[in-house]
Every structure is written in structure tokens, then in C-alpha cells.
Design an enzyme around this catalytic site. Structure first.
Site, PDB file in Angstrom:
ATOM      1  N   ASP A 113       0.808  -1.301   0.095  1.00 46.44           N
ATOM      2  CA  ASP A 113      -0.099   0.092  -0.157  1.00 46.44           C
ATOM      3  C   ASP A 113       0.918   1.301  -0.056  1.00 46.44           C
ATOM      4  O   ASP A 113       1.862   1.369   0.870  1.00 46.44           O
ATOM      5  CB  ASP A 113      -0.918  -0.118   1.231  1.00 46.44           C
ATOM      6  CG  ASP A 113      -1.824   1.114   1.351  1.00 46.44           C
ATOM      7  OD1 ASP A 113      -2.614   1.201   0.578  1.00 46.44           O
ATOM      8  OD2 ASP A 113      -1.827   1.955   2.372  1.00 46.44           O
ATOM      9  N   GLU A 140       1.700  -0.344  -5.044  1.00 47.73           N
ATOM     10  CA  GLU A 140       0.909   0.533  -5.364  1.00 47.73           C
ATOM     11  C   GLU A 140       1.580   1.825  -5.522  1.00 47.73           C
ATOM     12  O   GLU A 140       2.120   2.448  -4.450  1.00 47.73           O
ATOM     13  CB  GLU A 140      -0.310   0.880  -4.215  1.00 47.73           C
ATOM     14  CG  GLU A 140      -1.374   1.764  -4.478  1.00 47.73           C
ATOM     15  CD  GLU A 140      -2.175   2.128  -3.494  1.00 47.73           C
ATOM     16  OE1 GLU A 140      -3.410   2.384  -3.630  1.00 47.73           O
ATOM     17  OE2 GLU A 140      -1.974   2.084  -2.177  1.00 47.73           O
TER      18      GLU A 140
END
Length: 763
Positions: free
Chosen positions: A402, A438
Site C-alpha cells: 500500500d 501501489e
């Protein structure tokens, strides 16, 4: 016990100027009295502290083992760089605390071996040091802290005022974070649990699916299983529920090769959600990087969650499915300077977090209040130790990071030579697993799509945007779409990267579901309690003429056709496709594009949709296209297209055709177009198989037509093909009728409005 804090509050000139002395005295007196009572009760209840032997500084965390003279016990080790003292706190089944000073200090690691402490023991730490937030020092021994290396956590973070290191309700809020709160937090916070290493992976067979063959299915452990009718009620919402044959059967029937689990590290719920009666459903608020989230355990939280997670991984592996974890190492649940004191902040605030020029404040590249300081060796060790643990001891096969750009920052800027990326690249365990970035964060220069080095794949949001825009009729031309359908060579054809560096997706957990993407144009997040301000406004959605659910059969037929178009485009594109759980059966969130706090039917997969024929057909289409992808290597290439023939008698490996059957010219790419023909040559696939033989396959022509009316399309004739067999037609609800039709090359066919035709070159 609070006199030092009171003196600091009075002596600080800024505090002196902004706080009323009478108010300060009254609040401080109340805190002192509460603390005096709590401390007296703790002293009366505490058992005598057990002996603490020197133990060892490594490994960090709590490890049950046999110590000197064959005595069983647990070694505890905690990095706390600037601390003055550390107390290990043991809790019995009644919650009575016993404090054990750790007196051994080796390379900033406080450690000790406690004889007789066995698996199941609950524990935490109290760390002593200076309270001086003005310089970033926030030690407060009144707060029980979770071991960052705890491998199981028992209890729930409820976030009452006692768990904050500062006086949360201080009258002058702009300096509240500088006033120490001396109330004991131990009754209100979860504890770490000593876990026994009683498992190994000798019998486990990892699928080791090559990247080019991978199909990722993003799911939430709780949300995927909570409403499944064939999973026993007591297992729904748990790791055991995901391991149940009914859950695994759906995955294998679809044909996915990996599940990407939304965060399963122990996480805490944010205070603003708790005050609204909501919870953090997605889990992007980690606080324990070694512990499986306890609420997803059906078997117990005193260490049983560890074994349950391992059994889940084994069950998925036995079905040929890899397990990828979505991990949140960019920030923690302690938030900004007004957040709770749960772990790292109280262990060494300056050592773990990036601070601003004003050390009271946190650098926030995540939008969540804080950012871990990955450049610091101890932080880098925490992250890499955690990653290796999940691979070697928990059996997982990869990670999706993330806000990975936040991890790649050196001192300030994103740096692809940063310590984090360098350590991953040379680590003998981590460089062998699947690594997905990401590739952005919320700081300046944080958007890094296409920039991560070899070994890494990336979520490709440019793929998402181009495909959404094409099917809603918003692309000015088809240049960008051409790149996205064929592996995004403009982004990834460097440094030895391959098409599978692009993880293609149309939807993700964050945003509309696929059904909502064709049913809503505006977000409808009122249930989140934030005035519909949360969630993106850039949805690139088309509601097919009506906002929200409709009773109009024509609208609903069009929406289902658009779903088939989007799914088929995704699964036929070069790169690694990622599906989101429930999209294949028409799951809806009612237009909520930020369901992070909807731990209810909004956020759970509705399995009753499969009782409806139209949604069963969508699931069947998804499985059908994945079968085509799995059986045809031309649809999952390991190298970028060259636009040239690989053999003297071959065709170009890739060709593009306009509606009239001619190859597209440069001018065609710059012109508005709703129709695109894509020819993939199976005779011209670069590379060889495991035995060194050339890879050959059927050739295919895909025709994508986003126009509102049917269009005439001339099928390319010789040398491309003499005839074509229709393999797929998304204008049809029932795909069983589509295959088998033979069409001659060079003839004009009618492509239905808003549809994809996939045609196999007939021999």
C-alpha cells in the site's frame, strides 16, 4: 507520579502563555488522584516479579524456547533506542499485571529470558524516558505498549482517553498533545501473546505460478465469507471460512491463481469511526506487523489465530492458489500527534516516525497522520523481518505494498535507489516472492507509475482509466488504449521488465464495484457519516442513463452488457489481470465508492446473486474467458510485442485494424474512434517452452466496439486469415450460443452495439 509532567507544562513558555493556570491545576489534580488510586490498586494486586535472566538480544519479539540448564521459558527482546528503562509486563487470566524490569541492553535492544513463561502468556511493555514533545520525545511509562514483533494479539483497541499519551481533552487543544497523561492504559489495550513455533512447511507445496500465468483475485477475508450460505455460520468471516471447500471451490471454478487479501495484519479502528458507531472494515490501519488480525479467527485469540491462518494458506496452496497479502508499512494506527499511544510512539517516537522540522509534527505522505521512517535501520529491519516471517513461517507467496512510494522515499523524495528497495532486491527470501507496488503516495512527487525497478510489478491505474473511458465513450482517441491492451510497453519496456509488470485492473477495493461503475456516475457515501465528502470524485463511470438501480429492463440489459465488455477486455489484455471479489457476480455497494467503514452487507459479498440467472451467466462468462486465457499462451505473453514477424514465413506478432479491414495508419491513432481491431499472432510468440521448443498457438482477432449503434467491420483476409471462428460475443447474455460460427476472412460482419467479439483464426 505526575509532578514531572506538571512541571514541564508550567515551565514551557509557550504553554504558559496559552493555558489558564487555574484550569491547568484543576485538570492536573484530577489526573494525579486517578493515577494514585490506580497505582495503589496495581501494587496491591501484583504478584512478585519472576526472575529475569539475561537472555539474548536476537531475535526481536517474544520467543518461547529452552533456556540455560534446560529450563523452558520465553526470551523477550525490544528495540527502544532512546529509552531510559524498559519493563516487561505480564498479565494473568484475571488481567493482573506483573512488571519485570529488563536490565540487559545490547545495541539499543532491551532483553531478558523469563523462566516458566509459556505460549499463551499475554504481555506488553512500559518504556521510560523523557516527555518532551517539543523535541519529538514522547515516552510515557503509564501507557502499556504492544510489542511491534508480537505474533498474536488478544483484545481490541477501543481508544478511550486513557490510551492517549497526552491529555486528550486538555482545554487548549492546540497544545494538548504536549501535556502528558499519566493514567494507566493497561486495562484498555490489547496484549501481545507468546506463540509456540510448532509448525513447519515441509509438507506444503507452494503453487509458484509464473507471473505471466497469474490471475489475481482481490478479496476481504471477512467480506468474502460472511454471507456464504455453504460455509458454517461459526466459520463465516474468518480464516477458517476462507479455507472451507465452498469458498475454495468458487475460486477454482473461476480459474484465478492467487488471492490478494486486504490487510490481515492486526489493525485498530480509528477514533472518528468508533464515535460514529462504525469500524475500519478494510484494515488499512495496521498496528501489529507480525500478528494475524484476531477478529478474523474462529478458533481463538490466545495464539490460535496463527495456526488457523497457516491452515488457510495450506488449503489454498493445495488448490493451486497463491496467497498475496496487502500490507501497510507506510503508516500505523497511531495517527498524528493527537493520536493514541499504542506501540511505536511510546517505544521511540523519533526512531520510528518521520517528523517535520517542528518535531511535534509528523511528516504525512500517507494521508493517515504519520509515515514510518523507513530510512532508519530499525524501521527497515522491522519491515523486512515482518515480510520474511510471513513468507517463511506463515507460508504466503507475495505482497502488495500500500502506498509503496512512501516506502521508497529516502529523506524526502521518492528514490528508486532507496534503502527499502535495495534491501528487498538483495534479500534471498523476498526477492523470490511476488512484489506488487501501489506506485503512489499523497506527497509531492509521489506518483510513480512505471518507475519501480525490476522484480516489482505495479498496479496500473492508467490501464483502469483508459478502459473505463473507452467503454463510456470518453477517449479522445485510441492511442492510450492501444498501449494498455498490449502490456503498457510505454511504461514498462525498460530494465528487462516484462508485460506482467503491469497489474491490470478496472476496479479495486477502493472505488466503485464493477456493477456500480455502470449504474452510478456520482458517489453515494452518506452511510460513512462524512457528508459524502470522502471518496474520489473522479469515477470515470457511466450509469447507462439512470442514476442507481433501475426497473427498466433495457437499462439493466445494457448494464450487464457493459459488465461483460469490461470483464472481457480486462481478461484478454496483456499483463496480469486483477479481479475484485464479487464483480464476477454483479456485487453492488449501492454507489458507495469508499466502503472502508462498511462492515455490513454493503461491504460483504452477496452470494444470493448467484441464485439469479443473469448473474450466474456473468460468473460463467468470467470463468470462460479465464479458461481461454489459461489455454492460449498468445493471451498471456511473456514478452512485449515487437510489431515484427518472429520467423521468415510468419506474420507480425501484433496488428491493428480499422473498421474497413485495413491496417491502421498513424493518423488513425489520433482520430476519435469507437471501434478497434486487434490481431494477435499465435505463430509469432517469442521465447521457448521448458524443453526449448518454440511456443505456438492459435491466432486471434479481437474487435472492441464502444459505439451506441451496430457497426460494419471487415474481417482481415489473407495473409492474416482465410476464415475465423467466433469464440466470444459479449452482446449475448448466454455465451453457450456464441462459439462455433465460422466467418470468412475479407467479409463484412455486423458488430453489435457496445460489444466485444473474439474470433479465432480457423485452420
Amino acid at each position: 507520579m505526575s509532578s514531572a509532567a506538571e512541571q514541564e507544562a508550567v515551565q514551557d513558555p509557550e504553554r504558559e502563555a496559552v493555558q489558564d493556570p487555574g484550569t491547568v491545576a484543576a485538570v492536573r489534580a484530577e489526573i494525579v488522584e486517578v493515577q494514585r488510586i490506580e497505582y495503589a490498586e496495581a501494587v496491591r494486586a501484583a504478584a512478585p516479579a519472576p526472575a529475569v535472566w539475561p537472555g539474548a538480544p536476537m531475535p526481536l519479539g517474544a520467543r518461547f524456547r529452552v533456556g540455560p540448564d534446560g529450563v523452558a521459558g520465553t526470551n523477550f527482546a525490544l528495540w527502544a533506542g532512546g529509552a531510559e528503562a524498559v519493563e516487561l509486563c505480564l498479565f494473568d487470566e484475571r488481567g493482573v499485571e506483573t512488571r519485570c524490569p529488563l536490565t540487559e541492553l545490547t545495541h539499543e535492544i532491551w532483553h531478558g529470558f523469563v523462566p516458566g513463561v509459556r505460549p499463551g502468556q499475554r504481555y506488553g511493555y512500559r518504556v521510560h524516558g523523557r516527555w518532551d514533545p517539543w523535541t519529538g520525545a514522547r515516552w510515557n511509562a503509564a501507557k502499556l505498549l504492544l510489542d511491534p514483533y508480537a505474533r498474536a494479539v488478544d483484545g481490541t483497541f477501543s481508544l478511550p482517553p486513557e490510551v492517549y499519551g497526552h491529555v486528550r481533552d486538555w482545554p487548549d487543544q492546540h497544545v494538548a498533545d504536549t501535556v502528558r497523561d499519566d493514567r494507566d492504559s493497561a486495562p484498555y489495550v490489547p496484549k501481545g501473546v507468546v506463540v509456540h513455533d510448532d509448525d513447519d512447511w515441509v509438507e506444503d507445496r507452494r503453487p509458484k505460478t509464473p507471473w505471466a500465468d497469474s490471475v489475481i483475485y482481490e478479496l476481504h477475508v471477512r467480506g468474502f465469507t460472511k454471507r456464504h450460505p455453504d460455509i458454517p455460520p461459526e466459520l463465516r468471516g474468518t480464516y477458517a471460512g476462507l479455507a472451507h471447500p465452498a469458498a475454495i471451490e468458487h475460486l477454482t471454478r473461476l480459474g484465478v491463481t492467487a488471492v490478494e487479501l486486504l490487510p490481515v495484519h492486526q489493525f485498530a479502528h480509528e477514533d472518528h469511526l468508533l464515535r460514529r458507531g462504525l469500524h475500519n472494515h478494510w484494515g488499512y490501519n495496521s498496528i501489529g506487523y507480525f500478528a494475524p488480525h484476531a477478529d478474523y479467527s474462529a478458533s481463538g485469540t490466545a495464539g490460535q489465530q496463527v495456526g488457523e491462518f497457516k491452515r488457510m494458506v495450506r488449503a489454498l496452496h493445495d488448490a493451486g492458489i497463491e496467497v498475496i497479502l496487502d500490507v501497510v508499512y507506510n503508516h500505523t494506527a497511531e495517527a498524528g500527534e493527537r493520536g493514541p499511544m499504542l506501540s511505536l510512539r511510546g517505544i521511540d517516537n523519533r526512531g520510528y516516525y518521520r517528523l517535520e522540522g517542528d518535531p511535534r509534527r509528523y511528516a504525512d505522505y500517507t494521508g493517515c497522520g504519520n509515515t514510518l521512517h523507513v530510512v532508519q535501520p530499525q524501521v527497515l529491519r522491522l519491515i523486512t523481518d515482518s515480510l520474511r516471517y510471513w513468507v517463511t513461517e506463515m507460508g504466503v507467496d507475495g505482497f502488495r505494498f500500500d502506498l509503496a512510494a512512501a516506502l521508497a522515499r529516502s529523506m524526502h523524495d521518492v528514490d528508486m535507489l532507496s534503502p527499502f528497495l535495495a534491501v528487498i532486491a538483495q534479500d534471498p527470501v523476498l526477492r523470490r516472492v511476488k512484489l506488487i507496488a501501489e506506485p503512489w503516495d499523497v506527497g509531492n512527487g509521489g506518483y510513480q507509475v512505471g518507475a519501480f525497478p525490476p522484480l516489482w510489478t505495479e498496479w496500473n491505474d492508467r490501464y483502469r482509466d483508459a478502459v473505463r473511458d473507452f467503454w463510456r465513450g470518453a477517449l479522445p482517441d485510441v492511442r492510450d488504449l492501444g498501449y494498455r491492451l498490449t502490456g503498457s510497453s510505454d511504461l514498462y519496456a525498460w530494465g528487462g521488465r516484462r508485460p506482467y509488470a503491469s497489474v491490470n485492473f478496472v476496479t479495486a477495493h477502493d472505488g466503485f464495484t464493477l456493477r456500480d461503475l455502470v449504474s452510478y456516475e456520482q458517489k453515494h457515501n452518506e452511510a460513512n457519516g462524512e457528508g459524502n465528502r470522502d471518496g474520489t470524485n473522479d469515477n470515470r463511470a457511466w450509469n447507462c442513463g439512470v442514476e442507481g438501480e433501475s426497473d427498466d429492463p433495457e437499462i439493466n440489459r445494457l448494464r450487464r452488457r457493459q459488465l461483460r465488455n469490461l470483464l472481457t477486455t480486462l481478461l484478454l489484455s496483456t499483463g496480469v489481470p486483477m479481479l475484485v471479489a464479487g464483480d464476477e457476480m454483479g456485487r453492488t455497494q449501492g454507489g458507495n465508492n469508499n466502503a472502508y467503514c462498511q462492515d455490513n452487507e454493503t461491504g460483504w459479498v452477496d452470494w444470493s446473486l448467484l441464485d439469479q440467472p443473469e448473474w450466474r451467466e456473468l460468473t460463467a462468462l468470467t470463468a470462460r474467458v479465464l479458461t481461454l486465457r489459461r489455454t492460449h499462451p498468445v493471451l498471456r505473453r511473456r514478452a512485449f510485442f515487437s510489431g515484427r514477424a518472429q520467423a521468415p514465413d510468419g506474420l507480425r506478432d501484433l496488428a491493428w485494424f480499422a473498421r474497413d479491414g485495413r491496417e491502421m495508419t498513424e493518423g488513425d491513432w489520433y482520430a476519435p474512434a469507437a471501434t478497434l481491431g486487434l490481431y494477435l499472432s499465435g505463430r509469432d510468440i517469442p521465447g521457448r517452452d521448458a524443453r526449448g521448443e518454440p511456443v505456438t498457438d492459435d491466432s486471434f482477432l479481437a474487435v472492441l466496439h464502444a459505439g451506441a449503434e451496430p457497426v460494419a467491420f471487415t474481417l482481415p483476409g489473407a495473409p492474416w486469415a482465410d476464415a475465423y471462428e467466433l469464440a466470444l460475443d459479449t452482446s449475448r447474455e448466454d455465451q453457450a450460443e456464441a462459439p462455433g460460427t465460422v466467418l470468412d476472412g475479407g467479409t463484412e460482419v455486423t458488430v453489435p452495439a457496445r460489444s466485444v467479439l473474439l474470433l479465432r483464426v480457423a485452420e
